[in-house]
Structure formats: structure tokens, C-alpha cells
Design a protein around this motif. Structure first.
Motif, PDB file in Angstrom:
ATOM      1  N   LEU A 185      13.626   1.331   4.400  1.00 47.90           N
ATOM      2  CA  LEU A 185      13.012   0.032   4.723  1.00 47.90           C
ATOM      3  C   LEU A 185      11.914   0.207   5.768  1.00 47.90           C
ATOM      4  CD1 LEU A 185      16.167  -2.279   4.926  1.00 47.90           C
ATOM      5  CD2 LEU A 185      14.524  -2.131   3.059  1.00 47.90           C
ATOM      6  N   LYS A 186      12.225   0.969   6.814  1.00 47.23           N
ATOM      7  CA  LYS A 186      11.269   1.224   7.896  1.00 47.23           C
ATOM      8  C   LYS A 186       9.953   1.786   7.358  1.00 47.23           C
ATOM      9  CE  LYS A 186      11.513   5.054   9.947  1.00 47.23           C
ATOM     10  NZ  LYS A 186      12.012   6.290  10.525  1.00 47.23           N
ATOM     11  N   GLU A 187      10.051   2.794   6.515  1.00 47.58           N
ATOM     12  CA  GLU A 187       8.838   3.426   5.968  1.00 47.58           C
ATOM     13  C   GLU A 187       8.119   2.468   5.009  1.00 47.58           C
ATOM     14  OE1 GLU A 187       7.748   6.797   6.723  1.00 47.58           O
ATOM     15  OE2 GLU A 187       9.262   6.629   8.277  1.00 47.58           O
ATOM     16  N   PHE A 201       8.119  -0.855   5.133  1.00 46.96           N
ATOM     17  CA  PHE A 201       7.444  -1.869   5.961  1.00 46.96           C
ATOM     18  C   PHE A 201       6.194  -1.271   6.600  1.00 46.96           C
ATOM     19  CE2 PHE A 201      11.873  -3.837   7.044  1.00 46.96           C
ATOM     20  CZ  PHE A 201      11.954  -4.361   5.774  1.00 46.96           C
ATOM     21  N   ALA A 202       6.340  -0.060   7.143  1.00 47.65           N
ATOM     22  CA  ALA A 202       5.226   0.595   7.835  1.00 47.65           C
ATOM     23  C   ALA A 202       4.053   0.800   6.883  1.00 47.65           C
ATOM     24  CB  ALA A 202       5.672   1.939   8.417  1.00 47.65           C
ATOM     25  N   TYR A 203       4.378   1.229   5.679  1.00 50.23           N
ATOM     26  CA  TYR A 203       3.314   1.515   4.696  1.00 50.23           C
ATOM     27  C   TYR A 203       2.586   0.224   4.336  1.00 50.23           C
ATOM     28  CZ  TYR A 203       1.336   4.887   1.383  1.00 50.23           C
ATOM     29  OH  TYR A 203       0.509   5.758   0.712  1.00 50.23           O
ATOM     30  N   SER A 204       3.341  -0.846   4.147  1.00 54.54           N
ATOM     31  CA  SER A 204       2.761  -2.153   3.837  1.00 54.54           C
ATOM     32  C   SER A 204       1.901  -2.633   5.013  1.00 54.54           C
ATOM     33  CB  SER A 204       3.878  -3.163   3.558  1.00 54.54           C
ATOM     34  OG  SER A 204       3.612  -3.925   2.404  1.00 54.54           O
ATOM     35  N   LEU A 205       2.388  -2.395   6.220  1.00 62.05           N
ATOM     36  CA  LEU A 205       1.685  -2.802   7.442  1.00 62.05           C
ATOM     37  C   LEU A 205       0.377  -2.024   7.614  1.00 62.05           C
ATOM     38  CD1 LEU A 205       2.236  -4.705   9.895  1.00 62.05           C
ATOM     39  CD2 LEU A 205       3.329  -2.783  11.044  1.00 62.05           C
ATOM     40  N   SER A 206       0.353  -0.795   7.103  1.00 63.19           N
ATOM     41  CA  SER A 206      -0.863   0.013   7.205  1.00 63.19           C
ATOM     42  C   SER A 206      -1.817  -0.277   6.040  1.00 63.19           C
ATOM     43  CB  SER A 206      -0.523   1.509   7.304  1.00 63.19           C
ATOM     44  OG  SER A 206      -0.010   1.985   6.087  1.00 63.19           O
ATOM     45  N   TRP A 255       5.520  -5.574   0.729  1.00 63.61           N
ATOM     46  CA  TRP A 255       6.967  -5.605   0.974  1.00 63.61           C
ATOM     47  C   TRP A 255       7.379  -6.922   1.633  1.00 63.61           C
ATOM     48  CZ3 TRP A 255      10.853  -1.327   1.270  1.00 63.61           C
ATOM     49  CH2 TRP A 255      10.503  -0.265   0.423  1.00 63.61           C
ATOM     50  N   LYS A 256       8.541  -7.453   1.217  1.00 66.77           N
ATOM     51  CA  LYS A 256       9.182  -8.469   2.042  1.00 66.77           C
ATOM     52  C   LYS A 256       9.311  -7.841   3.414  1.00 66.77           C
ATOM     53  CE  LYS A 256      13.157  -8.857  -0.354  1.00 66.77           C
ATOM     54  NZ  LYS A 256      14.552  -9.269  -0.553  1.00 66.77           N
ATOM     55  N   PRO A 257       9.186  -8.574   4.516  1.00 65.68           N
ATOM     56  CA  PRO A 257       9.134 -10.036   4.637  1.00 65.68           C
ATOM     57  C   PRO A 257       7.729 -10.636   4.685  1.00 65.68           C
ATOM     58  CG  PRO A 257       9.499  -9.085   6.782  1.00 65.68           C
ATOM     59  CD  PRO A 257       9.359  -7.938   5.828  1.00 65.68           C
TER      60      PRO A 257
END
Lengths: 219, 219
Positions: free
Chosen positions: A42-44, A46-51, A147-149
Motif C-alpha cells: 500500500l505504501k509503495e 500510494f507513493a507512486y500515485s503521489l509521484s 490509487w484510493k484514497p
């Protein structure tokens, strides 16, 4: 609160990861590492989506699993990694979810799933657990590629089902999922059996109980 | 590759979490749970940023730590939670980092830190480890209110230092951090001592070694 549609999160919310724990134990990996693994995926993600990029759950899962083996100095082969990943096709439904789906059908409330994993795999799990008749459609982030959220994921799901967000209830065991849906304007229900508490800075959910059946009874 | 500025990630990259492991053990929590905790804090931070809101590392840390106690059926008090959180003020620098900072000073390359945690706490750690003289400035996400690996975080740091992104090297032990910086246009170095491998779907870093000193020698 007139709920016409319930959206269920999939991994951990509907289905237990105990099959994955079994596969870890067979391969001499501590049970606690399942938590490390799932949380890292999940962490990765979210991070990928955030980047600003997108990669699917399965691909991250493979890479994070290899890291677990390497970090714990255990040998692995590609076949072994495949075998553990296949565990996601054999998860068992939580008993409170099965009960809840039956009650929702009686109440004539529509049910769909929404996962950061794969919609195809969700369909397999629903079928193998004999609960596919209770679920109208399976959605995944793989079309929207966020990714959600991220709020677009929840809003797009409501749109596709042609049901207003105010009449839609997002159900999950993860605080970040429930909070994301709330920020997007949906109604929310937090099942506390897994995380035990909701972080103080998250928006309070509309419904909150130790198991899902207690939540569905109130609808 | 003419590097004029090196940006170091802080937790795990510069400083070891072994002090946190010690505090977990004292409180009868398994050592593995430090990994679960730290990973969860990042996961929740990324998720919150992805859902369009900001909350700081410390606040998430407290809440995720309470969940760890609850999930493992261990009693806790607010004082106990405070004591463990205070552990972040007492982290020890990794030996390869100390060596690297000395070499960077010799090479006249500027050094700053950039953390998803607190800049104030970073300053304390640099001082208590006797390495504050090697670091020009400490940056945190708390001004921009977006978590790394959002590209704005890296770009803003370069801007504040008035050094071009092409002449800046981001150094971290986390794949998501190195990848985020690369996507933002910085040069990157991945220290593999912690994660052991980089996920296949991440952009290859410009430099890659088991320890930081090997990386800095090449600059």
C-alpha cells in the motif's frame, strides 16, 4: 441517511489474509511479515500515485515480496514468489461480511466492490466463496490509474453506478480508505476489527462498529 | 554529472531506528513491529496527502503507535506513547553517513536534509551526533504541506538552495524517495543497505551502492 449503494473494500475488509499467513509460514517467514508486506505494498502504491505515476498492486506485490525474502536472508525463486502471489486467489471471506451481504440483499441495497487490487481477482474470490450473487459489479483503480484514497476513485464509482455520493456508503477496515471516501463526500462505515481504532485526525465515519453486520443492521 | 548539492533523506537513510527497536523491546513489543510501525506511518502520510490533506509525521506516529499496542493486546498510557515518540530525538547516525559527510565537505559539495518528519528534530539529531557542521540547512515537508515523493517537495528544495535540479543529488535508502526525485528531474543515489533491491518499475538511479560512502566517492 438513505443508503442505496454500499461499496466494499476488498483485501482485509471482505477477505482475510490468513491464507497468505499460511504461505509465509510454509516458507519460514514469520507471520508478522504478512503485515509488513501488505502495508509496504500500500505504501509503495500510494507513493507512486503521489509521484504522479501508476503501477498495479500485483506488480508492487511481487517486488515487495522479493524485498521481504532478501531482508530476512531467505532464498527464493521466481516460482516461489508466483506461488505466494497466487494466494490472493484463495482468500476466505470474513463471516461478518457473508452475513452482511445476505442482509443487504434483503434490504434491496445494491452492493459493489472497489479495490486497489484487481477487479478480475475480486470476481474470482466472490465466486470461489459463493457470494458472487450478492455483488452487482467489481471496480478497481486500474481504469482510473490513481490509487484510493484519491477522491476521483470514489466519485467515479458513484458515477458509474448512477447513484449520488450522499446515498452511497463506503465500508472498509482501513482508516485511510474511510477518510478518503468521506472527504470525497460519500457516507462512510469503519469496521474496527482490524485496526482497532481510527486516527484522531481522520473525519469521523457515519457508522462505526467492531464487525460489519452491526453496521449493516443500522441501514 | 556535476553535483553541487546533495540532499539527504533523514530517517533510516542518515539515522538508524535501532533506538526505537530498543524502546519496543523494553515495552514487550517484537522488534519486527518497528518495521510495521514505520511503514504504516509512511503509508498513512502518503494516503493522507493523496486524499488532498496534510498531517505531520509526529501526529501520525502517535496514532499508529497506539494501534500497534491495541492490535498486539498490550496496555499503554499516553506517557508511554510519549516516551517512545521521544526516541526519535535520540537516533544514531549510520557510520557510512558520517564518513560521507566528511568527504562531501572536502569535495566542497553543499549538503542539506529533506524529511517527511520534522526539520527541528533533524537539527537536534545532527547536533547530538556531532555532524551539524556538515549540513547547511534542514528542510521538511511541513512548509509545503505535501509528502515526498510529490515532485514539488524536491523542486522547492532545489529552488530554496538556488541550485539547478540537474546539479542536485537526492540520496535515500527508500526506493519511492529516489524514484520521486528522479521523476522531478534531480539526480539520484540509492543506498541498498536497507531495502536490498529497487523495484523493477522504478526509474534507475544515477548511482547505486550498498553504502553511502561508495556513492560519495564517485562524486
Amino acid at each position: 441517511m438513505k443508503i442505496k449503494l454500499v461499496i466494499f473494500d476488498v483485501n482485509q475488509t471482505m477477505f482475510s489474509l490468513s491464507e497468505i499467513e499460511r504461505l509465509f509460514r510454509i516458507n519460514k517467514l514469520k507471520k508478522e511479515l504478512v503485515e509488513v508486506w501488505f502495508s509496504s505494498v500500500l505504501k509503495e502504491g500510494f507513493a507512486y500515485s503521489l509521484s504522479g505515476q501508476y503501477i498495479d498492486f500485483f506488480n508492487i506485490g511481487i517486488n515487495e515480496l522479493k524485498k521481504i525474502f532478501l531482508q530476512n536472508k531467505k532464498p527464493f525463486t521466481e516460482k516461489l514468489i508466483d506461488n505466494i502471489m497466487k494466494g490472493f486467489e484463495n482468500l476466505n471471506v470474513h463471516s461478518d461480511i457473508k452475513q452482511s451481504l445476505k442482509l443487504l440483499k434483503k434490504k434491496k441495497i445494491k452492493v459493489v466492490t472497489l479495490t486497489n487490487g484487481s477487479d478480475e481477482n475480486t470476481r474470482k474470490l466472490l465466486k470461489s466463496n459463493g457470494i458472487d450473487k450478492y455483488v452487482e459489479r467489481c471496480f478497481s483503480i486500474n481504469k482510473i490509474r490513481l490509487w484510493k484514497p484519491h477522491k476521483e476513485v470514489y466519485l467515479t464509482t458513484c458515477k458509474r453506478m448512477k447513484i449520488k455520493k450522499e446515498n452511497t456508503l463506503m465500508v472498509a477496515v482501513h482508516g485511510w480508505d474511510v477518510n478518503g471516501a468521506k472527504l470525497a463526500g460519500l457516507k462512510t462505515a469503519f469496521i474496527s476489527r482490524y485496526e482497532k481504532m481510527l486516527s484522531e485526525f481522520y473525519m469521523p465515519p457515519d457508522l462505526n462498529a467492531e464487525n460489519c453486520y452491526e453496521i449493516v443492521k443500522k441501514l
